[in-house]
Design an enzyme around this catalytic site. Structure first.
Site, PDB file in Angstrom:
ATOM      1  N   CYS A  79       1.028  -1.161   0.216  1.00  0.00           N
ATOM      2  CA  CYS A  79      -0.280   0.259   0.070  1.00  0.00           C
ATOM      3  C   CYS A  79       1.136   1.447   0.036  1.00  0.00           C
ATOM      4  CB  CYS A  79      -0.816  -0.081   1.130  1.00  0.00           C
ATOM      5  SG  CYS A  79      -2.107   0.966   0.690  1.00  0.00           S
ATOM      6  N   HIS A 189      -4.297  -4.713  -0.538  1.00  0.00           N
ATOM      7  CA  HIS A 189      -3.522  -5.213   1.010  1.00  0.00           C
ATOM      8  C   HIS A 189      -3.767  -6.578   0.965  1.00  0.00           C
ATOM      9  CE1 HIS A 189      -2.952  -1.730   3.048  1.00  0.00           C
ATOM     10  NE2 HIS A 189      -4.602  -1.338   2.906  1.00  0.00           N
ATOM     11  N   GLU A 191      -2.281  -8.789   2.671  1.00  0.00           N
ATOM     12  CA  GLU A 191      -2.854  -9.801   4.145  1.00  0.00           C
ATOM     13  C   GLU A 191      -4.542  -9.287   4.287  1.00  0.00           C
ATOM     14  OE1 GLU A 191      -2.110  -6.505   3.647  1.00  0.00           O
ATOM     15  OE2 GLU A 191      -2.423  -5.522   5.308  1.00  0.00           O
TER      16      GLU A 191
END
Lengths: 214, 251
Positions: A79, A189, A191
């Site tokens: 990011c 992202h 994650e």
């Protein structure tokens, strides 16, 4: 061991948890010795570019990261961390980045053809890989495309030389994965991108593993 | 192209999942971590957890639950319920939430939206609105739908966005739990907003989601609880159905 750079930018709960989930050892650190000893570096970040770049410099981490990069250590920026890898950003002023990747960060709002389009670019978007070999490198076998989760208002521009995959948003092609040699960046992202996101993180970890001596 | 999001919502009391009908007759169902993992596997794009506990002990259980879920499930997590101060934002965000939804707390103190957006960013702040028809008007209700604030829907939604809300959840109390489809009429009133709008309340079958995205293409997401919860509709089936109808979804 993965060194996740700790420079007080953003919430790292999910990143730490996702690395744990895929079985990768990680440490949150700004200690140059720990970073030097690590197999790879993840540079996270959310928020404004200028502030984040200032914090990196205040902790001396810009020099640490540049040194590790020149030693060939794998680095993944996520990011805002991806954006920091580029030369500069025009987010509220002009700010210098790390310059590890060619290109700069500009405003989505200014470039979107339709002024009514929503900014930030937020949600799940499909990644389009430019080259077949990159698709094979990053995606699990058998998968031809994946969606990942984006949240951002600024994006990488003039970075064709390092563009791996992009996502179409309201008429703009937004770089999603960028990279060359061992320097990688993801605008989305991983994650927060479900099982497919975890598999992208796992691919990065696998690429950083030293080949076993036979 | 951005995919339309399908969002299961879980009401949480004392760390456990519950679901009511028209906000009444709540009954206990399942474990939040198990449910979250199940939804993730079936392709949910995001999960919303509303804490309907009033006690401090229940709140603590909720915060722990957020961490338990965030360690297992890696899709965006929105949490709400009992969010009245910036400290409440901090509490849930540091425990693994990605977005925080405010409702009564913002009605009581609208500057909470400004403050949270300044500290955590617009994308973190979700304004959740419970709306109910009163005569010819659309009124915003607070306290879980128990209190008529007298505020008109569009004016409150506009104010929320101006103050920094990055997303709006519009829950129609008139269609919630009725399962006759989303409240397209009510949703149409806020079509001008320049932030993602999530429709909530009324989903009873797969076609209701198709109608939502087909008739109101600017709507970003559909949120529902009971139809997913009681396994009447599987998220994976819903997405295949929508994709077959030409609606962009993540599969």
């Amino acid at each position: 061991m993965i060194a996740v750079i700790d420079y007080e930018v953003g919430n790292l709960f999910s990143l730490k948890a996702s690395l744990e989930k895929i079985g990768a050892d990680s440490v949150l650190t700004r200690d140059p010795a720990v970073i030097h000893a690590a197999d790879a570096i993840i540079l996270p970040g959310v928020g404004a570019f200028g502030q984040a770049a200032d914090k990196l410099r205040a902790f001396g981490l810009d020099q640490v990261i540049l040194r590790e990069a020149s030693d060939g250590k794998p680095i993944l920026g996520i990011c805002l961390g991806m954006q920091l890898l580029f030369e500069k950003s025009y987010e509220y002023g002009e700010h210098q980045g790390l310059g590890l990747l060619p290109g700069y960060i500009g405003s989505l709002r200014e470039d979107l053809p339709n002024p009514d389009s929503i900014v930030p670019h937020m949600g799940w978007n499909e990644l389009n890989f430019r080259r077949e070999e990159d698709r094979e490198k990053w995606l699990p076998q058998g998968k031809t495309s994946i969606y990942t989760y984006f949240v951002h208002s600024f994006y990488a521009k003039e970075c064709d030389d390092v563009l791996v995959a992009d996502a179409e948003y309201e008429g703009i092609r937004v770089p999603g994965i960028v990279g060359k040699d061992k320097i990688w960046g993801m605008q989305f992202h991983p994650e927060k991108s479900g099982t497919d996101g975890l598999s992208l993180l796992r691919r990065f970890i696998e690429m950083t593993e030293k080949p076993e001596v036979v | 192209m951005l995919a339309k999001r399908i969002i299961p919502c879980l009401d949480i009391r004392d760390g456990r999942v519950v679901k009511g009908k028209n906000f009444q007759g709540i009954r206990d169902v399942e474990d939040p971590v198990v449910m979250a993992a199940f939804y993730n596997e079936s392709g949910a794009d995001e999960l919303v957890f509303y804490d309907i506990t009033a006690s401090a002990e229940g709140r603590k259980l909720f915060t722990e639950m957020v961490s338990d879920v965030a360690r297992e499930v890696f899709i965006p997590l929105t949490v709400g319920g009992g969010i009245n101060t910036a400290a409440d934002f901090e509490r849930v965000l540091t425990h693994g939430a990605d977005k925080v939804s405010v409702n009564s707390g913002a009605l009581k103190n609208p500057s909470l939206i400004d403050e949270a957006a300044r500290i955590y960013g617009d994308q973190c702040v979700v304004l959740s609105i419970d709306c109910h028809r009163v005569g010819n008007e659309y009124h915003v209700f607070s306290k879980g739908g128990r209190e008529d604030t007298g505020r008109e829907l569009l004016s409150w939604a506009r104010e929320g966005v101006e103050r920094g809300a990055g997303e709006i959840v519009l829950n129609s109390m008139d269609t919630d739990g009725v399962r006759q489809g989303f409240d397209l009429e009510m949703l149409s009133l806020i079509s001008e907003l320049k932030v993602p709008v999530i429709a909530s309340g009324g989903a009873g079958c797969m076609e209701d989601f198709y109608r939502l995205f087909e008739d109101l293409p600017w709507v970003s997401a559909g949120l529902a609880a009971s139809i997913f919860h009681y396994r009447e509709v599987a998220v994976s089936d819903l997405k295949k159905y929508l994709a077959g109808k030409g609606i962009p979804v993540r599969i």
